[in-house]
Design a protein around this motif. Structure first.
Motif, PDB file in Angstrom:
ATOM      1  N   LEU A 189      20.047   9.616 -12.525  1.00 49.16           N
ATOM      2  CA  LEU A 189      20.363  10.948 -11.897  1.00 49.16           C
ATOM      3  C   LEU A 189      21.649  11.382 -12.057  1.00 49.16           C
ATOM      4  O   LEU A 189      21.968  12.350 -12.910  1.00 49.16           O
ATOM      5  CB  LEU A 189      20.107  11.314 -10.638  1.00 49.16           C
TER       6      LEU A 189
ATOM      7  N   LEU B  45       3.872  -2.872  -4.913  1.00 45.60           N
ATOM      8  CA  LEU B  45       4.165  -2.807  -3.546  1.00 45.60           C
ATOM      9  C   LEU B  45       3.969  -1.606  -2.729  1.00 45.60           C
ATOM     10  O   LEU B  45       3.549  -1.835  -1.726  1.00 45.60           O
ATOM     11  CB  LEU B  45       5.921  -2.991  -3.741  1.00 45.60           C
TER      12      LEU B  45
ATOM     13  N   PHE C 106      19.059   2.308  -6.954  1.00 44.29           N
ATOM     14  CA  PHE C 106      18.802   2.531  -8.625  1.00 44.29           C
ATOM     15  C   PHE C 106      18.626   3.931  -9.019  1.00 44.29           C
ATOM     16  O   PHE C 106      19.467   4.461  -9.954  1.00 44.29           O
ATOM     17  CB  PHE C 106      17.697   1.609  -8.810  1.00 44.29           C
TER      18      PHE C 106
ATOM     19  N   SER D  84       9.375  10.505 -10.833  1.00 43.22           N
ATOM     20  CA  SER D  84      10.409  10.902  -9.651  1.00 43.22           C
ATOM     21  C   SER D  84      11.874  11.434 -10.412  1.00 43.22           C
ATOM     22  O   SER D  84      12.214  12.200  -9.843  1.00 43.22           O
ATOM     23  CB  SER D  84      10.610  10.073  -8.677  1.00 43.22           C
TER      24      SER D  84
ATOM     25  N   ILE E 202      12.400   1.623  -2.202  1.00 46.68           N
ATOM     26  CA  ILE E 202      13.113   0.594  -2.295  1.00 46.68           C
ATOM     27  C   ILE E 202      14.146   0.862  -3.565  1.00 46.68           C
ATOM     28  O   ILE E 202      14.861  -0.072  -3.761  1.00 46.68           O
ATOM     29  CB  ILE E 202      12.325  -0.774  -2.649  1.00 46.68           C
ATOM     30  N   GLY E 203      13.666   1.585  -4.595  1.00 45.81           N
ATOM     31  CA  GLY E 203      14.486   1.943  -5.503  1.00 45.81           C
ATOM     32  C   GLY E 203      15.652   3.053  -5.435  1.00 45.81           C
ATOM     33  O   GLY E 203      16.033   3.438  -6.513  1.00 45.81           O
TER      34      GLY E 203
ATOM     35  N   THR F 238      13.124  15.190 -11.261  1.00 49.85           N
ATOM     36  CA  THR F 238      14.244  15.597 -10.493  1.00 49.85           C
ATOM     37  C   THR F 238      15.333  16.006 -11.488  1.00 49.85           C
ATOM     38  O   THR F 238      16.120  17.151 -11.213  1.00 49.85           O
ATOM     39  CB  THR F 238      14.974  14.402  -9.499  1.00 49.85           C
TER      40      THR F 238
ATOM     41  N   GLN G 264      10.921   2.743   3.382  1.00 50.76           N
ATOM     42  CA  GLN G 264      11.829   3.730   2.545  1.00 50.76           C
ATOM     43  C   GLN G 264      11.907   3.196   1.191  1.00 50.76           C
ATOM     44  O   GLN G 264      11.728   1.826   1.037  1.00 50.76           O
ATOM     45  CB  GLN G 264      13.307   3.815   3.102  1.00 50.76           C
TER      46      GLN G 264
ATOM     47  N   ARG H 183       7.978  -7.260   0.173  1.00 49.05           N
ATOM     48  CA  ARG H 183       9.161  -6.355   0.428  1.00 49.05           C
ATOM     49  C   ARG H 183      10.433  -7.221   0.391  1.00 49.05           C
ATOM     50  O   ARG H 183      11.528  -6.910  -0.081  1.00 49.05           O
ATOM     51  CB  ARG H 183       9.010  -5.245   1.505  1.00 49.05           C
TER      52      ARG H 183
ATOM     53  N   LEU I 149       8.126  12.727  -3.994  1.00 42.92           N
ATOM     54  CA  LEU I 149       6.942  12.437  -3.594  1.00 42.92           C
ATOM     55  C   LEU I 149       6.812  13.152  -2.159  1.00 42.92           C
ATOM     56  O   LEU I 149       7.660  12.991  -1.254  1.00 42.92           O
ATOM     57  CB  LEU I 149       7.293  10.750  -2.948  1.00 42.92           C
TER      58      LEU I 149
ATOM     59  N   GLY J  80       9.377   5.256 -10.767  1.00 43.41           N
ATOM     60  CA  GLY J  80      10.799   5.595 -11.036  1.00 43.41           C
ATOM     61  C   GLY J  80      10.798   6.752 -12.098  1.00 43.41           C
ATOM     62  O   GLY J  80      11.908   7.468 -12.316  1.00 43.41           O
TER      63      GLY J  80
ATOM     64  N   PHE K 118      13.708  10.207   0.056  1.00 49.12           N
ATOM     65  CA  PHE K 118      13.103   8.875  -0.189  1.00 49.12           C
ATOM     66  C   PHE K 118      12.427   8.337   0.976  1.00 49.12           C
ATOM     67  O   PHE K 118      12.408   6.896   1.061  1.00 49.12           O
ATOM     68  CB  PHE K 118      14.643   8.130  -0.497  1.00 49.12           C
ATOM     69  N   GLY K 119      12.016   8.805   1.925  1.00 47.74           N
ATOM     70  CA  GLY K 119      11.555   8.377   3.009  1.00 47.74           C
ATOM     71  C   GLY K 119      12.482   7.850   4.132  1.00 47.74           C
ATOM     72  O   GLY K 119      13.530   8.246   3.924  1.00 47.74           O
ATOM     73  N   GLU K 120      11.913   7.187   4.970  1.00 47.37           N
ATOM     74  CA  GLU K 120      12.870   6.782   6.131  1.00 47.37           C
ATOM     75  C   GLU K 120      12.267   5.266   6.705  1.00 47.37           C
ATOM     76  O   GLU K 120      10.952   5.046   6.610  1.00 47.37           O
ATOM     77  CB  GLU K 120      12.969   7.565   7.323  1.00 47.37           C
TER      78      GLU K 120
HETATM   79  C1  HEM Z   1      14.501  10.405  -7.355  1.00 51.82           C
HETATM   80  C2  HEM Z   1      13.971   9.197  -7.379  1.00 51.82           C
HETATM   81  C3  HEM Z   1      12.850   8.828  -6.206  1.00 51.82           C
HETATM   82  C4  HEM Z   1      12.438   9.191  -5.215  1.00 51.82           C
HETATM   83  C5  HEM Z   1      12.529  10.813  -4.658  1.00 51.82           C
HETATM   84  C6  HEM Z   1      11.522   8.316  -4.517  1.00 51.82           C
HETATM   85  C7  HEM Z   1      10.860   8.654  -3.298  1.00 51.82           C
HETATM   86  C8  HEM Z   1      10.065   7.445  -2.772  1.00 51.82           C
HETATM   87  C9  HEM Z   1       9.565   7.767  -1.205  1.00 51.82           C
HETATM   88  C10 HEM Z   1       9.684   8.986  -0.509  1.00 51.82           C
HETATM   89  C11 HEM Z   1       8.707   6.705  -1.055  1.00 51.82           C
HETATM   90  C12 HEM Z   1       7.925   6.549   0.116  1.00 51.82           C
HETATM   91  C13 HEM Z   1       8.898   6.040   1.106  1.00 51.82           C
HETATM   92  C14 HEM Z   1       7.970   6.178   2.487  1.00 51.82           C
HETATM   93  O1  HEM Z   1       6.783   5.580   2.720  1.00 51.82           O
HETATM   94  O2  HEM Z   1       8.709   6.015   3.615  1.00 51.82           O
HETATM   95  C15 HEM Z   1       9.068   5.711  -2.190  1.00 51.82           C
HETATM   96  C16 HEM Z   1       8.515   4.296  -2.186  1.00 51.82           C
HETATM   97  C17 HEM Z   1       8.856   3.675  -3.173  1.00 51.82           C
HETATM   98  N1  HEM Z   1       9.495   3.657  -4.307  1.00 51.82           N
HETATM   99 FE1  HEM Z   1      10.628   5.345  -4.845  1.00 51.82          FE
HETATM  100  N2  HEM Z   1      11.436   7.066  -5.247  1.00 51.82           N
HETATM  101  C18 HEM Z   1      12.205   7.338  -6.416  1.00 51.82           C
HETATM  102  C19 HEM Z   1      12.591   6.553  -7.249  1.00 51.82           C
HETATM  103  C20 HEM Z   1      12.289   5.100  -7.339  1.00 51.82           C
HETATM  104  C21 HEM Z   1      12.423   4.080  -8.277  1.00 51.82           C
HETATM  105  C22 HEM Z   1      13.555   4.368  -9.616  1.00 51.82           C
HETATM  106  C23 HEM Z   1      11.918   2.764  -8.168  1.00 51.82           C
HETATM  107  C24 HEM Z   1      11.863   1.767  -8.761  1.00 51.82           C
HETATM  108  C25 HEM Z   1      11.721   0.781  -8.420  1.00 51.82           C
HETATM  109  C26 HEM Z   1      11.140   3.370  -6.892  1.00 51.82           C
HETATM  110  C27 HEM Z   1      10.311   2.379  -6.317  1.00 51.82           C
HETATM  111  C28 HEM Z   1       9.422   2.657  -5.215  1.00 51.82           C
HETATM  112  C29 HEM Z   1       8.571   1.811  -4.323  1.00 51.82           C
HETATM  113  C30 HEM Z   1       8.398   0.473  -4.870  1.00 51.82           C
HETATM  114  C31 HEM Z   1       8.123   2.315  -3.142  1.00 51.82           C
HETATM  115  C32 HEM Z   1       7.480   1.492  -2.157  1.00 51.82           C
HETATM  116  C33 HEM Z   1       8.181   0.947  -1.096  1.00 51.82           C
HETATM  117  C34 HEM Z   1       7.156   0.054  -0.238  1.00 51.82           C
HETATM  118  O3  HEM Z   1       6.328   0.665   0.212  1.00 51.82           O
HETATM  119  O4  HEM Z   1       7.628  -0.819   0.308  1.00 51.82           O
HETATM  120  N3  HEM Z   1      11.363   4.494  -6.536  1.00 51.82           N
HETATM  121  N4  HEM Z   1       9.949   6.368  -3.064  1.00 51.82           N
END
Ligand code: HEM
Length: 511
Positions: free
Chosen positions: A463, A119, A458, A318, A454-455, A322, A452, A131, A380, A315, A446-448
């Motif tokens: 954490l 994704l 969760f 990250s 998706i996880g 953390t 943003q 999505r 990230l 996941g 986690f973005g905006e």
């Molecule tokens: C402390 C934990 C986490 C942090 C800080 C984090 C942070 C982020 C950030 C900054 C983005 C990019 C958002 C953007 O482009 O605006 C992102 C995207 C994403 N994260 Fe996380 N994440 C974490 C945990 C997880 C977990 C547990 C999953 C499990 C499924 C996950 C799955 C994803 C996916 C699939 C995307 C892409 C979403 C898209 O493009 O539609 N993340 N995450």
């Protein structure tokens, strides 16, 4: 003759130089200030040559260009814009999102089928459909259903620590093993015991996903920042061995469940249901979710593998990093630990010693601690976008063309004294209700907007439960073996520390 050869060489050098710098006047022509660039590689040579983590690179540019709304740079010959102004960041990520839909990482589906289906790397309509198909699997009801699985892992983690007390603990490794168990259970539907058995196959393969040597580090930075080169040489993020391991594992579990008729309340089961029915069934507290694709996108078995792997890729590092940085900072902050323990004691007393999904919400001081770590060390640390539709930057004469790369330094903004006073100090109380973050988009680990993380919902569970398991029994003390402040590994995409991180744990209480 010699003069003729010399002349020819000079012309050739000039042609190569011109080719390598053909777009480097781009920002000057638009009247936008830009940072220096070298032929072919552009401005990101320190990142591509693995001398500087991209988080540090963009953070440094943010400091050097403080006061500006944006500054130009080059990814190879592709123009990029580092956006520094939170108001403009807000427009890009939220209000004018339709101009900046994609992350801009082009993964060749032939070279790396699994990564191109992830994704995070998907673009355009396919991303949109995938999505909206996957979003319900991360709804609050579905996350709540995963709570017992995460809690089970946290309890084994707690028992492991109580029976394996040692002086100095490598928490980077320990928390990676805890997180591996959580992901094995929630996303792949298997019990992994990497705490007792660090050589567990799933842990070994998980470790390999993030083990990046110099060559793979170089390939990854090409995939992300020089896709033209990556596509020519068919670079892949993960080896075939890794892809096959996870593909076989998921197929095996799916077969077993299909033959036995047994199901389990985990993420994999939700994906299986999505594949079979095109939508998710209802749970007690949620309406039936009609999330069928409108362009006929159907999940294939490989999509299921790719999305389960997303759990690992998105996941793992990250969450485990953390938790690691949190303990490292708590070891230096006994007062924050005292407040966290008081919060844990009070919540457990109120709920007869039982931590449920509901009572976990009352561990608000743990939220503040996690937020403060995510502010200082956002896993990230750079958010990327690509301009997908021409865009005139509000209140300027600058128009961004389709294809322009956008970088947002989350680490830079979240560590800027303009938005967070005394940013180098770990102070969870800055996230109190009375003192909300004033500037929108100044805190966004986690973005905006629609893209943003998706996880996010969760991620907060392991954490919090990981922290809870440690702090209810142990006082966290500094170790002389920890390098502080941490240095970041330039080969890693996430903000992983270059060195192992150690703390000492002293049993102090039993709430
Ligand atoms: C402390 C934990 C986490 C942090 C800080 C984090 C942070 C982020 C950030 C900054 C983005 C990019 C958002 C953007 O482009 O605006 C992102 C995207 C994403 N994260 Fe996380 N994440 C974490 C945990 C997880 C977990 C547990 C999953 C499990 C499924 C996950 C799955 C994803 C996916 C699939 C995307 C892409 C979403 C898209 O493009 O539609 N993340 N995450």
């Amino acid at each position: 003759m010699d003069a003729y050869v010399l002349g020819l060489v000079a012309v050739l050098v000039l042609i190569v130089f011109k080719l390598g710098t053909r777009n480097h006047e781009y920002w000057r022509r638009k009247g936008v200030e830009s940072v220096g660039a070298v032929p072919f590689v552009g401005s990101m040579w320190p990142v591509v040559s693995l001398r500087e983590h991209m988080a540090d690179f963009f953070h440094r540019l943010a400091i050097e260009n403080k006061g500006k709304k944006f500054v130009g740079y080059f990814q190879g010959s592709t123009p990029g814009l580092l956006v520094l102004d939170p108001e403009l960041i807000r427009s890009i990520l939220i209000s004018d999102f339709s101009h900046f839909v994609d992350h801009g990482f082009e993964i060749d589906p032939e070279a790396d089928p699994m990564q191109s289906r992830n994704l995070f790397n998907m673009s355009g309509q396919y991303w949109k459909e995938m999505r909206s198909m996957l979003s319900p699997t991360f709804s609050s009801g579905k996350i709540k259903a995963l709570f017992p699985l995460v809690q089970e892992c946290a309890t084994s983690f707690e028992n492991y620590m109580l029976s394996n007390k040692s002086q100095d603990i490598n928490i980077k490794d320990l928390l990676a093993r805890f997180t591996t168990n959580v992901i094995g259970s929630c996303a792949f539907g298997i019990t992994v015991n990497s705490l007792e058995n660090p050589e567990d196959k799933f842990r070994q393969m998980g470790r390999k996903l993030f083990e990046v040597d110099f060559v793979q580090g170089f390939k990854n930075s090409c995939i992300f920042f020089q896709p033209q080169i990556a596509n020519i040489f068919k670079f892949r993020v993960f080896s075939e061995e890794l892809t096959n391991f996870f593909r076989n594992l998921v197929h095996e579990i799916m077969d077993k469940r299909a033959k036995s008729g047994n199901t389990r309340k985990d993420f994999l089961q939700l994906l299986i249901q999505l594949k079979e029915k095109g939508k998710l069934g209802s749970t007690d507290d949620e309406p039936n979710e009609n999330n069928e694709s409108s362009i006929g996108l159907k999940l294939t078995d490989d999509d299921i593998v790719a999305q389960a792997l997303v759990f690992f890729i998105g996941g793992f590092e990250s969450t485990s990093m953390t938790l690691t940085y949190t303990l490292m900072e708590l070891a230096r902050n006994p007062e924050a630990q005292r407040k966290a323990r008081a919060n844990i004691k009070e919540v457990l007393q109120r709920h007869d010693g039982i931590l449920s999904f509901q009572s976990m919400q009352e561990l608000t001081y743990l939220d503040k601690i996690a937020n403060e770590t995510l502010r200082m060390y956002p896993p990230l640390a750079v958010i990327n976008r690509i301009c997908t539709k021409q865009y005139k930057i509000p209140n300027t004469n600058v128009t961004l063309e389709k294809g322009t790369a956008i970088a947002i330094s989350v680490k830079g903004i979240q560590n800027d004294p303009q938005y967070f006073e005394d940013p180098e100090t770990f102070n969870p109380d800055r996230f109190s209700d009375e003192n909300p973050v004033k500037t929108k988009c100044a805190f966004m680990p986690f973005g905006e907007g629609p893209r943003q993380c998706i996880g996010m919902r969760f991620a907060k569970m392991p954490l919090k439960l990981g922290l809870f398991s440690i702090l209810r029994h142990f006082e966290v003390l500094q170790s002389p073996n920890t390098v502080y402040p941490p240095e970041f590994d330039p080969r890693q995409f996430f903000l992983a520390s270059k060195h192992d991180i150690y703390v000492q744990l002293r049993e102090c209480c039993d709430y």
